[in-house]
Design a protein around this motif. Structure first.
Motif, PDB file in Angstrom:
ATOM      1  N   UNK B  24      52.543  39.011  69.826  1.00 13.46           N
ATOM      2  CA  UNK B  24      53.522  39.204  70.898  1.00 13.46           C
ATOM      3  C   UNK B  24      54.767  39.874  70.356  1.00 13.46           C
ATOM      4  N   UNK B  26      58.188  42.179  71.539  1.00 13.36           N
ATOM      5  CA  UNK B  26      59.059  42.617  72.629  1.00 13.36           C
ATOM      6  C   UNK B  26      60.157  43.481  72.032  1.00 13.36           C
ATOM      7  N   UNK B  50      50.229  41.514  73.054  1.00 11.37           N
ATOM      8  CA  UNK B  50      51.222  41.985  74.017  1.00 11.37           C
ATOM      9  C   UNK B  50      52.263  42.829  73.320  1.00 11.37           C
ATOM     10  N   UNK B  62      65.082  37.316  74.499  1.00  9.48           N
ATOM     11  CA  UNK B  62      64.776  36.150  75.337  1.00  9.48           C
ATOM     12  C   UNK B  62      63.286  36.062  75.670  1.00  9.48           C
ATOM     13  N   UNK B  63      62.614  37.196  75.704  1.00 13.84           N
ATOM     14  CA  UNK B  63      61.151  37.179  75.822  1.00 13.84           C
ATOM     15  C   UNK B  63      60.544  36.554  74.565  1.00 13.84           C
ATOM     16  N   UNK B  65      62.042  34.368  72.762  1.00 12.55           N
ATOM     17  CA  UNK B  65      62.304  32.933  72.901  1.00 12.55           C
ATOM     18  C   UNK B  65      61.214  32.267  73.744  1.00 12.55           C
ATOM     19  N   UNK B  66      60.889  32.902  74.858  1.00 14.41           N
ATOM     20  CA  UNK B  66      59.863  32.332  75.745  1.00 14.41           C
ATOM     21  C   UNK B  66      58.510  32.242  75.070  1.00 14.41           C
ATOM     22  N   UNK B  67      58.114  33.327  74.401  1.00 14.97           N
ATOM     23  CA  UNK B  67      56.804  33.341  73.749  1.00 14.97           C
ATOM     24  C   UNK B  67      56.759  32.332  72.601  1.00 14.97           C
ATOM     25  N   UNK B  69      58.567  29.634  72.400  1.00 15.77           N
ATOM     26  CA  UNK B  69      58.538  28.313  73.027  1.00 15.77           C
ATOM     27  C   UNK B  69      57.115  27.957  73.444  1.00 15.77           C
ATOM     28  N   UNK B  70      56.367  28.971  73.862  1.00 12.17           N
ATOM     29  CA  UNK B  70      54.985  28.753  74.299  1.00 12.17           C
ATOM     30  C   UNK B  70      54.027  28.637  73.110  1.00 12.17           C
ATOM     31  N   UNK B  72      53.406  30.796  70.346  1.00 14.98           N
ATOM     32  CA  UNK B  72      52.762  31.912  69.634  1.00 14.98           C
ATOM     33  C   UNK B  72      53.743  32.550  68.645  1.00 14.98           C
ATOM     34  N   UNK B 195      55.462  22.660  71.496  1.00 19.11           N
ATOM     35  CA  UNK B 195      55.459  23.878  72.320  1.00 19.11           C
ATOM     36  C   UNK B 195      55.214  23.557  73.799  1.00 19.11           C
ATOM     37  N   UNK B 196      55.752  24.429  74.659  1.00 21.72           N
ATOM     38  CA  UNK B 196      55.468  24.291  76.091  1.00 21.72           C
ATOM     39  C   UNK B 196      54.169  25.039  76.388  1.00 21.72           C
ATOM     40  N   UNK B 197      53.132  24.256  76.572  1.00 22.10           N
ATOM     41  CA  UNK B 197      51.807  24.841  76.790  1.00 22.10           C
ATOM     42  C   UNK B 197      51.225  24.344  78.106  1.00 22.10           C
ATOM     43  N   UNK B 198      52.000  23.516  78.813  1.00 23.81           N
ATOM     44  CA  UNK B 198      51.453  22.745  79.930  1.00 23.81           C
ATOM     45  C   UNK B 198      50.927  21.436  79.354  1.00 23.81           C
TER      46      UNK B 198
ATOM     47  N   UNK C  42      50.005  19.968  85.337  1.00 20.99           N
ATOM     48  CA  UNK C  42      49.599  19.945  83.932  1.00 20.99           C
ATOM     49  C   UNK C  42      49.678  21.294  83.257  1.00 20.99           C
ATOM     50  N   UNK C  63      56.323  20.805  81.615  1.00 16.53           N
ATOM     51  CA  UNK C  63      56.990  21.346  80.433  1.00 16.53           C
ATOM     52  C   UNK C  63      58.124  22.268  80.875  1.00 16.53           C
ATOM     53  N   UNK C  74      63.511  36.681  81.689  1.00 15.99           N
ATOM     54  CA  UNK C  74      63.020  37.220  80.411  1.00 15.99           C
ATOM     55  C   UNK C  74      62.275  36.128  79.648  1.00 15.99           C
ATOM     56  N   UNK C  75      62.839  34.931  79.635  1.00 18.43           N
ATOM     57  CA  UNK C  75      62.168  33.812  78.966  1.00 18.43           C
ATOM     58  C   UNK C  75      60.826  33.542  79.658  1.00 18.43           C
ATOM     59  N   UNK C  78      58.284  35.990  78.561  1.00 15.56           N
ATOM     60  CA  UNK C  78      57.735  35.665  77.241  1.00 15.56           C
ATOM     61  C   UNK C  78      56.705  34.552  77.319  1.00 15.56           C
ATOM     62  N   UNK C  79      57.029  33.514  78.082  1.00 14.09           N
ATOM     63  CA  UNK C  79      56.094  32.384  78.233  1.00 14.09           C
ATOM     64  C   UNK C  79      54.809  32.856  78.910  1.00 14.09           C
ATOM     65  N   UNK C  83      51.030  32.862  77.650  1.00 13.89           N
ATOM     66  CA  UNK C  83      50.104  31.931  78.303  1.00 13.89           C
ATOM     67  C   UNK C  83      49.859  32.366  79.751  1.00 13.89           C
TER      68      UNK C  83
END
Lengths: 178, 350, 250
Positions: B24, B26, B50, B62-63, B65-67, B69-70, B72, B195-198, C42, C63, C74-75, C78-79, C83
Motif C-alpha cells: 500500500x 500513497x 494499491x 492520512x491514507x 495512517x488508515x492503511x 491502522x488496518x 498492512x 489493528x482495526x480489522x473488524x 463485526x 473498530x 483520507x484515513x 487508507x482503511x 481492507x
C-alpha cells in the motif's frame, strides 16, 4: 581500469543514454559504478549532463566536477567544462556542432564529427553512440566486446530492432581515425 | 542475494519496499522523488497492491495512517516541501503508535527552494516531524544498495516499536543509478492484534487514537512511549567508521555527503593526514557514544553537511566539549566537491 | 416481562458527552441501528472526526480510528484500500468536512471511494464554542460573526450535497434532518441506503444530516428544533441529490 566520465549536451542528444551504456559495462564486468544525471526542468530543451564513475573500489562522490574524460555535444557545454578536465585527461568534442579549437595542451583533445558521421550512415539519432565508440577507442576504459554487451542490456526488448544500428554506430565511432 | 540490477535510488526504494511486503503506497508527485511513485504505479497492480495518487501530501499521509491502522505495511514518499505538509499526519501516526515508512528525498529549501540535493531537513527529521513529544526512527543511507538494505529494516523496526520510520535520502541518491542486489528473504510481518480489522464479534472493539484529554493519562502514554524510544536508542544505532582506527582528525558526515567525504579522506590520507570518517547510518537514534568516543580519540572534528549546519548540533552534544567541532557545508542544492572538503580537512589539520 | 425497547448493541454503554438536546445522540443511534440491522458490526470500521464527535470512537461498538481534523475521508480511504471487504464509514461535522477537510471530501467522492460519510451539519463549530462554520447561514450570529454572517465579507455557506452531486464518483447523496420523528425515519432510511450502497460496492455515499446545537445557538432544545426547521431547511433543502445505488458509479 577506472572511468570518470562527464557527458554534457542539450536535452534530446542522448546524453543520459550514452552514460547508461557506459555504466552498464561495469555491470558486465562486475565493477563498482555510479550514474548520476542532471534532473529537473532543464532536462527539457536545456542542458543535460551525466556523470559516470567506474572503479574497482567503492565509488566516493558520484558527482563529477573535474572529469578525467569529458564529452561535449554542444558549445555551451564546451565553454562550461573545458577548463575542468584534469591534466592528462581527455576531451571529446562533437566537431560537427562545435566549431572550436581547444587551446589546452595538457589534455588529449579529440575532435569527432559524430553528428555528421551518424547522418552520413543514415543513423541520425545515434551521434551519441558513435561518440561513445570513439571514447572507448581513445581511453580503453573497457573492451569493445564488453561495450557491445552493455548495449544489448540497454536496448529494451520492445525496441529490439534498434540494437543492430546501435552496435553499428558503436563500431563506426570505434573505428574512426581522428 | 541474487541478480544485480543497475537502478535509480528512487526505483530501488520502491522495489525494496515491495519486497519488504509493502502493498500500500500513497503518494503525490514532487521532484526529485517522483520515480518512487511512478515505479509503484507500474508494479502495484501486478502484485494486487494499491498505488493511489492522493489529492495532497496531507491526504497521502492520512491514507497511510488508515492503511497502517488496518494492519498492512504502508508507505508514502515525498521531498522536503511535501514532508512539511505530512508532518501533521506523522504526529498523529506517532501519537497513535502506528508503524509506517516515510521517504524524504531532500531538496534545497526553505519554501519552494530548489530541486537539487540537500540535507537541510535534518532538524525536521530528528527533532520536529510534527507537533509534540515524539521521535521517528530515521535512516540516512549513502548508497543505492544501502537504501535497499535499510528499507526492509525500516518496516521491521517500525512494527517492532510501533512507530514511524523515515528514510532520509536526498536528490543525488534518489536520481543516481548504482548496482543493487535485493535480499531473497521473505519479509516477517509482526502480529498486529491492535489493528482495526473488524472485530468479527470475537473481541472488544479496537480503537486507534491519539486523544487523551486527562493530562495524567496523556503523560503516562507519552512516558511509556519514550521508554520504547530508549529501547530503540539502546538497540538500533547504526554507523560506519571509515579509516577511523588511527585517525588524529575526524569528520562526521551522513548520506550522500559522506561519499564526498570518503573521496576527500582518501586524498587527505595520500597527503599524509591521518583523518577518518564516522558516518551515522541512523541519525535518530544518533550514534552518541560512538561520536563521543571519536571526539576523545581525535584532536578535532569536522562536520560536513549539505546545509548550514544541523547535524553538528548532535555532534556537539555528543562530544560535550571534549574536542573542537568545525563545520563545512554547502546549501541550496549545491553539492560540496571532494576538493572543497579536502581543503576543509587540511585547514582542520593545520 | 416482554422487552419493548432496548439499546442497540452497536452502541457501547459509555455515556456520551453531548450537550442536552443535541441531536448527535439521535444520529449515533441511527447509524448504530443501521449497522446492527445490516448485520455488519463485526466488519465495520468507523472513523471519528475532530469536533463534537471526536470521541465517537468510544460510543460505537465497531473498530474505530480517530482522525486528524478534516482527514477522515483520507484515513477511511487508507482503511478501505487495505481492507476492501470491510464496511468503512466516517462521521464528520461541518467544519471538519466542509472547511478544513474539503479537499479530502471532494476527492474521496470523485474517486468513487467505496465509503460512507455521515455528515452532521449544524451550521456552527460546536466543540470550540460556537464559531462560524462553512455552513453557517447568512446573518447567523456566532462567536466569530457577532454582527451576523455578512456574506459580502465572509462569503456564502457551502451546500455540500449539491456540490458533490456534480461528481461522477458519487453513488448516493441525500440531505435529511432529525428535527421531528418523520424526518428521523427518513434519515434512518437514507443512512441504510448509503451503507447498503457501500456493501454492494456501488461507490461513494454521503448522508448530510441537518442537526441542532442548542448550546451554541443559544436556544432551548425545542426552539433549536424549530430554528432548524425555519432557517436551515429553506437554505439546505431536504431530499435526494444522487441515487445510483442500482447501477453504481462505474
Amino acid at each position: 581500469m577506472s572511468l570518470n566520465l562527464l557527458i554534457a549536451g542539450f536535452g534530446g542528444q542522448g546524453v543520459l543514454f550514452m552514460g547508461k551504456v557506459a555504466a552498464y559495462t561495469a555491470m558486465v564486468e562486475d565493477k563498482y559504478v555510479s550514474w548520476l544525471p542532471s534532473y529537473g526542468p532543464e532536462m527539457r530543451g536545456g542542458t543535460a549532463n551525466c556523470s559516470v564513475c567506474i572503479d574497482d573500489k567503492e565509488i566516493g562522490c558520484p558527482l563529477i566536477s573535474e572529469p578525467e574524460t569529458l564529452v561535449v555535444l554542444n558549445r555551451p557545454s564546451y565553454d562550461k567544462y573545458v577548463n575542468a578536465v584534469l591534466p592528462g585527461g581527455h576531451i571529446f568534442i562533437d566537431s560537427t556542432l562545435i566549431d572550436v579549437t581547444c587551446e589546452r595542451k595538457d589534455i588529449h583533445v579529440h575532435y569527432v564529427p559524430c553528428t555528421q558521421m551518424a547522418q552520413d550512415s543514415g543513423m541520425k539519432q545515434l551521434a551519441n553512440v558513435v561518440m561513445l565508440g570513439n571514447v572507448l577507442k581513445e581511453t580503453g576504459f573497457t573492451t569493445f566486446d564488453v561495450l557491445c554487451k552493455a548495449m544489448e542490456q540497454c536496448v529494451p526488448p520492445k525496441k529490439k530492432d534498434l540494437l543492430e544500428p546501435n552496435l553499428k554506430a558503436l563500431k563506426l565511432g570505434y573505428e574512426y581515425q581522428g | 542475494m541474487g541478480q544485480k540490477y543497475l537502478m535509480k535510488g528512487n526505483e530501488a526504494i520502491a522495489e525494496a519496499a515491495i519486497r519488504a511486503g509493502c502493498k500500500h503506497f500513497f503518494g503525490y508527485p514532487i521532484t526529485p522523488q517522483t520515480e518512487v511513485a511512478a515505479y509503484m504505479a507500474k508494479q502495484m497492480p501486478k502484485i494486487g497492491g494499491t498505488y493511489l495518487q492522493a489529492e495532497s501530501e496531507v491526504a497521502a499521509i492520512n491514507m497511510v495512517l488508515g492503511a497502517a491502522a488496518a494492519g498492512v505495511r504502508a508507505m508514502t514518499s515525498s521531498s522536503s516541501p511535501g514532508i512539511s505538509l505530512k508532518t501533521e499526519g506523522i504526529s498523529y501516526i506517532a501519537g497513535s503508535d502506528l508503524p509506517c515508512v516515510i521517504i524524504n528525498v531532500m531538496r534545497g529549501s526553505p519554501g519552494l527552494g530548489g530541486i537539487q540535493p540537500s540535507q537541510a531537513d535534518y532538524w525536521q527529521a530528528t527533532r520536529a516531524l510534527g507537533h509534540g513529544d515524539f521521535q521517528v526512527i530515521v535512516f540516512a543511507p549513502s548508497s543505492v544498495q544501502e537504501i535497499v538494505d535499510l528499507l526492509g529494516k525500516a518496516f521491521d523496526l517500525a512494527e517492532k516499536y510501533r512507530m514511524p520510520a523515515m528514510m532520509l535520502a536526498d536528490g543525488m541518491l534518489g536520481q543516481m543509478m548504482e548496482p543493487v542486489e535485493f535480499p531473497e528473504t521473505e519479509p516477517k510481518m509482526a502480529e498486529k492484534p491492535w489493528a482495526v480489522t473488524g472485530h468479527n464479534n470475537e473481541r472488544p472493539h479496537n480503537i486507534i487514537n491519539s486523544l487523551y484529554l486527562t493530562p495524567s493519562d496523556l503523560e503516562e502514554i507519552v512516558v511509556n512511549r519514550f521508554k520504547r524510544y530508549d529501547e530503540v536508542k539502546k538497540n538500533e544505532v547504526m554507523y560506519e567508521a571509515y579509516q577511523a582506527e588511527d585517525a588524529e582528525f575526524g569528520v562526521v558526515a551522513y548520506g550522500a555527503t559522506a561519499r564526498v567525504v570518503k573521496s576527500a579522506v582518501n586524498q587527505a590520507r595520500e597527503k599524509g593526514i591521518k583523518v577518518g570518517l564516522l558516518r551515522p547510518i541512523t541519525v535518530w537514534p544518533f550514534p552518541e557514544k560512538e561520536v563521543a568516543a571519536f571526539g576523545n580519540q581525535v584532536k578535532k572534528l569536522l562536520c560536513v553537511e549539505m546545509s548550514m549546519g544541523q547535524m553538528i548540533d548532535d555532534v556537539k552534544l555528543a562530544v560535550n566539549g571534549s574536542c573542537p567541532v568545525e563545520f563545512y557545508g554547502r546549501t541550496g542544492g549545491v553539492v560540496p566537491s571532494p576538493a572543497e572538503v579536502l581543503k576543509a580537512i587540511e585547514e582542520m589539520a593545520k | 416481562m416482554a422487552i419493548v425497547f432496548q439499546k442497540t448493541k452497536e452502541l457501547t454503554d459509555k455515556p456520551t458527552h453531548y450537550c442536552p438536546g443535541c441531536t448527535h445522540g439521535i444520529i449515533h443511534r441511527l447509524v448504530a441501528e443501521t449497522i446492527d440491522e445490516l448485520g455488519v458490526g463485526g466488519k465495520t470500521i468507523g472513523i471519528a472526526p475532530v469536533g463534537c464527535a471526536v470521541m465517537a470512537y468510544d460510543y460505537f461498538s465497531c473498530d474505530m480510528v480517530q482522525a486528524a481534523h478534516g482527514r477522515a475521508p483520507a484515513v477511511a480511504t487508507g482503511v478501505k484500500r487495505a481492507r476492501p471487504d470491510n464496511v468503512v464509514f466516517t462521521y464528520q461535522g461541518d467544519g471538519d468536512l466542509a472547511a478544513i477537510g474539503t479537499a479530502e471530501t471532494v476527492h474521496s467522492a470523485t474517486r468513487g471511494e467505496n465509503i460512507t460519510i455521515i455528515f452532521v451539519n449544524n451550521a456552527i463549530y460546536g466543540m470550540t464554542g460556537g464559531q462560524m462554520a462553512p455552513t453557517s447561514l447568512p446573518g447567523q450570529v456566532t462567536q466569530t460573526t457577532p454582527y451576523g454572517r455578512d456574506v459580502s465579507y465572509s462569503g456564502f455557506p457551502v451546500r455540500v450535497c449539491e456540490m458533490l452531486s456534480t461528481l461522477s464518483g458519487v453513488a448516493f447523496a441525500e440531505r435529511v434532518a432529525v428535527n421531528n420523528p418523520a424526518n428521523v425515519r427518513k434519515a434512518k432510511a437514507a443512512i441504510k441506503k448509503a451503507f447498503t450502497a457501500q456493501i454492494e460496492k456501488k461507490g461513494f455515499s454521503i448522508v448530510e444530516i441537518l442537526s441542532t446545537c442548542p448550546t451554541n445557538w443559544g436556544l432551548t432544545p425545542v426552539n433549536a428544533l424549530n430554528w432548524l426547521e425555519e432557517n436551515m431547511i429553506p437554505y439546505y433543502p431536504l431530499g435526494n441529490f444522487v441515487d445510483k445505488t442500482k447501477e453504481g458509479v462505474r
